[in-house]
Design a protein around this motif. Sequence first.
Motif, short mmCIF file in Angstrom:
data_model
loop_
_atom_site.label_atom_id
_atom_site.label_comp_id
_atom_site.label_asym_id
_atom_site.label_seq_id
_atom_site.Cartn_x
_atom_site.Cartn_y
_atom_site.Cartn_z
N TRP A 175 5.36 10.91 3.67
CA TRP A 175 5.06 10.89 5.12
C TRP A 175 4.02 11.91 5.55
CZ3 TRP A 175 6.50 6.33 6.11
CH2 TRP A 175 7.66 5.80 5.52
N ARG A 223 11.26 3.02 8.57
CA ARG A 223 11.48 3.03 7.12
C ARG A 223 11.00 1.70 6.54
NH1 ARG A 223 15.77 6.35 5.46
NH2 ARG A 223 15.85 8.21 6.75
N SER A 224 9.70 1.47 6.56
CA SER A 224 9.15 0.22 6.03
C SER A 224 9.41 0.14 4.53
CB SER A 224 7.65 0.16 6.30
OG SER A 224 7.41 0.47 7.65
N HIS A 248 5.37 -0.54 1.28
CA HIS A 248 4.44 0.40 1.93
C HIS A 248 3.02 -0.13 2.06
CE1 HIS A 248 6.62 4.47 2.23
NE2 HIS A 248 7.39 3.47 2.57
N ALA A 301 3.23 1.17 6.12
CA ALA A 301 4.24 2.20 6.39
C ALA A 301 3.66 3.35 7.20
CB ALA A 301 4.82 2.71 5.08
N ASN A 318 2.99 2.23 10.90
CA ASN A 318 4.24 2.18 11.66
C ASN A 318 4.68 3.54 12.16
OD1 ASN A 318 4.63 -0.55 11.73
ND2 ASN A 318 5.87 -0.62 9.87
N ALA A 374 5.97 -3.92 9.35
CA ALA A 374 6.64 -3.85 8.03
C ALA A 374 6.59 -5.18 7.27
CB ALA A 374 8.09 -3.41 8.21
#
Length: 393
Positions: free
Chosen positions: A23, A279-280, A283, A311, A314, A337
């Motif tokens: 992240w 939380r896709s 990714h 991801a 998002n 996603a």
Amino acid sequence: MRNAMLPESDIDLFSDDNLRHPWDHYRALRDQGPAVMLTRQNAVVLPRYHELRAALLDDKLFSSASGVALNDAANQQMRGTVIASDGADHARLRGVLRESLSPRALVQLGDEVQRRADEIVASLPAGQPIEAVEAISRRLPLTIVLDLIGVDDFGRQHTLEWADNSFNLFGPITSPRTVKALESMQEVFVYAFEVTAQAGRLRPGSMGAAIVEAVRDGKIGPQEAPGLLVAYLTGGLDTTIASISHMLHLFAQHPDQWTMLRAKPDLIPAAYQEVLRLRSPAHWFTRFTTQDVDVGGTVLPAGTRTVMLFASANRDERKWDHPDEFDILRDAADQLAFGYGRHACAGQGLARLEVISLMNALTRRFARIEAGGSALAVNNLIHGYARLEVVLA
Ligand code: HEM
């Protein structure tokens, strides 16, 4: 390929650690610009929401026909499959999937999926630690998807291993996971070739048998059938399994939101959008530019391998307020996603049906989900859990 305007990053997105915890790196890429050159992969990544969404819509400029992986061998292997085709070829292949996964087909399936979700949840012990990946996340997709596809015992026994490898396959050739996947994917294609070539190997009336019928009716060629079966076998499992684990983990971390959901079960479909946003499970996939193309003021030359980083989009702070926060009251309907545009996930209706049915059953029975220890899985494309201990009470 060099572009004076194009920022560069030498981040290794495919190290074990970065696959588990990407992240902060995604945020750094978003802050660098709408398109960033990944020097290790010789590919450009689109990490921001608006530019990614626009690119996904333009499938003439951002083509899937030369594969959607990050290495040539995999792109060669998947050529001509539904996910790696454009235009009329793609529409024809997708038409076969649509018949089995249409909203009409899913309405008929709805009660059965809910019944099985209720059965799974009724079998769970209350107040005791359980390993949820095995006890919850895998159970519904494994029974529903494999029953729907109509595969035999051999297919059932190997599917999870195939699914894991099939997503590692997309990675860069420098990753040992990719190399191992390239070697072992032969087996799934041999299996898919055999069962689609021999009448009666896939359960009559199943989605798998519908592929064989499409060949018989001349809608697709015999050489196209194995690829469609592989798309079902691999695309429909690890993605949904990961998504169920993320849902459990998020609600274990946010008991107040679980309480709210139990009080207002109408919120469940929207809450699942928020789970997918934050939380896709899948990714990224890639595209290949067919001409020079402007992305937010930066020109990508024709022939650029481009990573569509769903991801990261998002969690783009240019699109979402407090993007790292879980908030089931947020309107997350625009999340990416499932991708977007012509290649948007063909199985998203089924995936939603499975996860929402489980959420219905879990909210009815359990007031709390408590988190124990957990371990994130390492896969080149799917972000999920290897282990997730919970207590349901
Ligand atoms: C939560 C679960 C799932 C997630 C997050 C997910 C994610 C995705 C994404 C991001 C794509 C877009 C690929 C691209 O743009 O190149 C995709 C495509 C696809 N998915 Fe899913 N998927 C899920 C479940 C399923 C299920 C249950 C099935 C089938 C049983 C399925 C079958 C497919 C197929 C066949 C495609 C290719 C569509 C095309 O290229 O036209 N997926 N999925």
